[in-house]
Design an enzyme around this catalytic site. Structure first.
Site, PDB file in Angstrom:
ATOM      1  CG  HIS A  37      -2.124  -0.920   0.999  1.00 16.39           C
ATOM      2  ND1 HIS A  37      -2.826  -1.493   2.022  1.00 16.39           N
ATOM      3  CD2 HIS A  37      -2.690  -1.377  -0.146  1.00 16.39           C
ATOM      4  CE1 HIS A  37      -3.790  -2.244   1.521  1.00 16.39           C
ATOM      5  NE2 HIS A  37      -3.719  -2.198   0.216  1.00 16.39           N
ATOM      6  CG  HIS A  72      -3.723  -5.205   5.036  1.00 14.47           C
ATOM      7  ND1 HIS A  72      -4.684  -4.507   5.712  1.00 14.47           N
ATOM      8  CD2 HIS A  72      -3.020  -4.279   4.313  1.00 14.47           C
ATOM      9  CE1 HIS A  72      -4.576  -3.210   5.410  1.00 14.47           C
ATOM     10  NE2 HIS A  72      -3.581  -3.057   4.558  1.00 14.47           N
ATOM     11  CG  ASP A 102      -0.465   3.525   4.156  1.00 11.58           C
ATOM     12  OD1 ASP A 102      -0.621   2.656   3.276  1.00 11.58           O
ATOM     13  OD2 ASP A 102      -0.852   3.367   5.330  1.00 11.58           O
ATOM     14  CG  HIS A 103       2.645   0.531   4.629  1.00  9.34           C
ATOM     15  ND1 HIS A 103       2.926   0.081   5.895  1.00  9.34           N
ATOM     16  CD2 HIS A 103       1.335   0.901   4.646  1.00  9.34           C
ATOM     17  CE1 HIS A 103       1.836   0.147   6.635  1.00  9.34           C
ATOM     18  NE2 HIS A 103       0.857   0.647   5.901  1.00  9.34           N
TER      19      HIS A 103
HETATM   20 ZN   LIG Z   1      -1.186   1.264   6.054  1.00  7.90          ZN
HETATM   21 ZN   LIG Z   2      -2.331  -1.337   4.110  1.00  3.93          ZN
END
Ligand SMILES: [Zn+2]
Ligand SMILES: [Zn+2]
Length: 327
Positions: free
Chosen positions: A63, A140, A65-66
């Site tokens: 993702h 996830h 944000d990572h």
């Molecule tokens: Zn995240």
């Molecule tokens: Zn995530």
């Protein structure tokens, strides 16, 4: 001894107080960056730890944000730092996204850095310098999400006084005994390792889980860890949102820590909606030794008897020190 520094602790988007997911994990002179959200390189500078030895990145999943911080980090490494290569470990989907990102960064050739991609499968992904890292599957959103277990080798301490009493000279003989080999002294006596090695002291065990939709299936990997780091994006009042977006609530994370018998729980990936005290208020009745991580919090876990988990510095301290230095 394992040290870890939270570089970013916010979920999905940054807040004034929290940057996006990233952390540095250190063992001896080995450093591992776990995830690399946007803004990570500046957080590394703010932590005072710098870029030295930072040549390995582990990605929990793909993702944005990572991973978005990798673009800036690679650009800086290639242009301004002495680094010439970076190893990136992650699931297939995460690596595919990083490759796309790197096509933009490296296109044109002004940025040159050797990137090594290691596609992670469940199992051991690193074993060197008395440290083993094992990847384990995490559910996830999207395929190929992983948690990482950092385990120091257990070892038996060398009993110096006993060695002296037995007349073992300082030098290579002692090294052989530590390696488990018997030695013969000048007077003909044979000394066995058992005579000079103390009881086994387990190495430090740190379990790192990124974003996770459920705690089922994680217990076997994180059981008995000295420290469990895991997300707590939501509170139970928004459990439906947590399910919809594949995240955990604070109480779910605390339940895992309780069931797994870990020594301390560190919660991260905090939604901008909640304060740390709200997250704690939900977790602590289930698992008392819980910490809500802040950016730049720095912890050390030693293997010595008490297995102390010491806070080396906190984000607040670093911010204050830097403010004072700037005045
Ligand atoms: Zn995240
Ligand atoms: Zn995530």
């Amino acid at each position: 001894m394992i040290e870890f520094v939270f570089l970013g602790t916010s979920a999905s988007a940054p807040s004034v107080e929290r940057g996006l997911s990233a952390a540095l994990i250190m063992h001896k002179d080995q450093r591992f960056l776990v995830d690399c959200g946007e803004g990570t390189q500046r957080q590394i500078l703010r932590s005072g730890l710098g870029f030295k030895h930072l040549d390995k990145v582990l990605l929990t999943h793909g993702h944005l944000d990572h991973i978005l911080g990798l673009g800036g980090l690679v650009s800086t490494f290639a242009r301004w730092e002495a680094a010439n290569h970076l190893s990136i470990y992650g699931g297939g989907w995460a690596l595919e996204r990083v490759r796309d990102l790197m096509n933009v960064v490296l296109r044109g050739g002004e940025v040159q850095l050797r990137l090594e991609y290691h596609e992670v499968q469940p199992g051991v992904i690193w074993r060197r310098h008395e440290l083993t890292i094992t990847a384990f599957p995490v559910l996830h959103r999207g395929p190929g999400c992983f948690g990482f277990l950092f385990e120091e080798e257990s070892r038996r301490p060398f009993l110096v006084k006993e060695a002296e009493r037995l007349g073992v000279p300082a030098g290579p003989e002692r090294k052989l005994l530590v390696q488990g080999q018997p030695i013969t002294l000048a007077d003909g006596r044979v000394i066995n390792p058992e005579q000079v090695l103390g009881p086994l002291i387990p190495g430090v065990k740190l379990a790192w889980v990124g974003d996770a939709a459920q705690i089922d299936g994680l217990l076997e990997y994180v059981a008995g860890a000295d420290a469990l780091v895991i997300e707590a994006t939501y509170l139970d009042v928004e459990a439906e949102m947590a399910i919809r977006f594949g995240h955990l609530t604070s109480s779910q994370a605390a339940t895992l820590a309780y069931q797994a018998g870990v020594k301390r729980l560190y919660l991260t990936h905090i939604s901008r909606r909640y304060s740390a005290s709200q997250i704690l208020a939900e977790a602590c009745p289930i698992f008392a030794d819980t910490v809500v991580a802040r950016d730049l919090d720095h912890f050390r876990i030693t293997r010595a008897g008490s297995r102390e988990q010491e806070a080396i510095s906190t984000g607040d301290q670093i911010a204050n020190d830097q403010r004072a230095a700037e005045q």
